[in-house]
Scaffold this motif. Structure first.
Motif, PDB file in Angstrom:
ATOM      1  N   LEU A  51       0.825  -1.208   0.000  1.00 29.32           N
ATOM      2  CA  LEU A  51       0.000   0.000   0.000  1.00 29.32           C
ATOM      3  C   LEU A  51       0.860   1.260   0.000  1.00 29.32           C
ATOM      4  O   LEU A  51       0.515   2.249  -0.661  1.00 29.32           O
ATOM      5  CB  LEU A  51      -0.952  -0.001   1.202  1.00 29.32           C
ATOM      6  CG  LEU A  51      -2.063  -1.044   1.151  1.00 29.32           C
ATOM      7  CD1 LEU A  51      -2.824  -1.084   2.467  1.00 29.32           C
ATOM      8  CD2 LEU A  51      -3.014  -0.783  -0.004  1.00 29.32           C
ATOM      9  N   THR A  52       1.961   1.226   0.708  1.00 29.80           N
ATOM     10  CA  THR A  52       2.879   2.361   0.723  1.00 29.80           C
ATOM     11  C   THR A  52       3.422   2.610  -0.681  1.00 29.80           C
ATOM     12  O   THR A  52       3.494   3.763  -1.133  1.00 29.80           O
ATOM     13  CB  THR A  52       4.039   2.113   1.713  1.00 29.80           C
ATOM     14  OG1 THR A  52       3.486   1.938   3.012  1.00 29.80           O
ATOM     15  CG2 THR A  52       5.011   3.272   1.727  1.00 29.80           C
ATOM     16  N   ASP A  53       3.780   1.536  -1.378  1.00 31.04           N
ATOM     17  CA  ASP A  53       4.271   1.673  -2.756  1.00 31.04           C
ATOM     18  C   ASP A  53       3.201   2.281  -3.658  1.00 31.04           C
ATOM     19  O   ASP A  53       3.497   3.133  -4.502  1.00 31.04           O
ATOM     20  CB  ASP A  53       4.718   0.321  -3.313  1.00 31.04           C
ATOM     21  CG  ASP A  53       5.971  -0.214  -2.634  1.00 31.04           C
ATOM     22  OD1 ASP A  53       6.676   0.579  -1.966  1.00 31.04           O
ATOM     23  OD2 ASP A  53       6.241  -1.429  -2.772  1.00 31.04           O
ATOM     24  N   ARG A  54       1.959   1.841  -3.485  1.00 33.97           N
ATOM     25  CA  ARG A  54       0.868   2.386  -4.311  1.00 33.97           C
ATOM     26  C   ARG A  54       0.635   3.865  -4.026  1.00 33.97           C
ATOM     27  O   ARG A  54       0.414   4.657  -4.949  1.00 33.97           O
ATOM     28  CB  ARG A  54      -0.417   1.593  -4.072  1.00 33.97           C
ATOM     29  CG  ARG A  54      -0.369   0.189  -4.661  1.00 33.97           C
ATOM     30  CD  ARG A  54      -1.624  -0.578  -4.414  1.00 33.97           C
ATOM     31  NE  ARG A  54      -2.739   0.043  -5.137  1.00 33.97           N
ATOM     32  CZ  ARG A  54      -3.997  -0.350  -5.017  1.00 33.97           C
ATOM     33  NH1 ARG A  54      -4.320  -1.344  -4.214  1.00 33.97           N
ATOM     34  NH2 ARG A  54      -4.943   0.246  -5.695  1.00 33.97           N
ATOM     35  N   VAL A  55       0.677   4.243  -2.757  1.00 36.15           N
ATOM     36  CA  VAL A  55       0.494   5.653  -2.398  1.00 36.15           C
ATOM     37  C   VAL A  55       1.631   6.488  -2.972  1.00 36.15           C
ATOM     38  O   VAL A  55       1.402   7.566  -3.541  1.00 36.15           O
ATOM     39  CB  VAL A  55       0.402   5.826  -0.865  1.00 36.15           C
ATOM     40  CG1 VAL A  55       0.498   7.286  -0.469  1.00 36.15           C
ATOM     41  CG2 VAL A  55      -0.907   5.235  -0.351  1.00 36.15           C
TER      42      VAL A  55
END
Length: 93
Positions: A51-55
């Motif tokens: 999720l951090t990568d997507r954000v």
């Protein structure tokens, strides 16, 4: 950044719920419980990383779009005729 914090809060809430479901039942050893908790923590850590990568990717795309909007507005404000500045390579057209 706010989305990342919200996602972390949601995941943390889900993790607590999952951990509570895994409280020991009759006959379950403490080591079994620790092993299950450890596996769940690893899974959730991987999910938070995803999720951090997507954000981060969303923030990058947003900045690139903002930069292109500024270039377009500068082009128009300068009274330049078409064609507009080239579309950034990293963005979908």
């Amino acid at each position: 950044m706010l989305a990342l914090i919200a996602a972390g809060g949601i995941i943390l809430g889900a993790a607590v719920g999952k951990l509570l479901e895994k409280l020991p039942t009759k006959g379950a050893s403490a080591q079994e419980l620790i092993t299950r908790f450890h596996a769940e923590i690893e899974r959730l850590t991987e999910r938070v990383d995803e999720l951090t990568d997507r954000v981060d990717a969303g923030i990058r795309v947003g900045r690139e779009k903002d930069d292109y909007i500024h270039a377009l507005r500068a082009h128009i404000s300068a009274g330049n005729p078409p064609p507009p500045p080239p579309y950034p390579d990293g963005l979908k057209q």
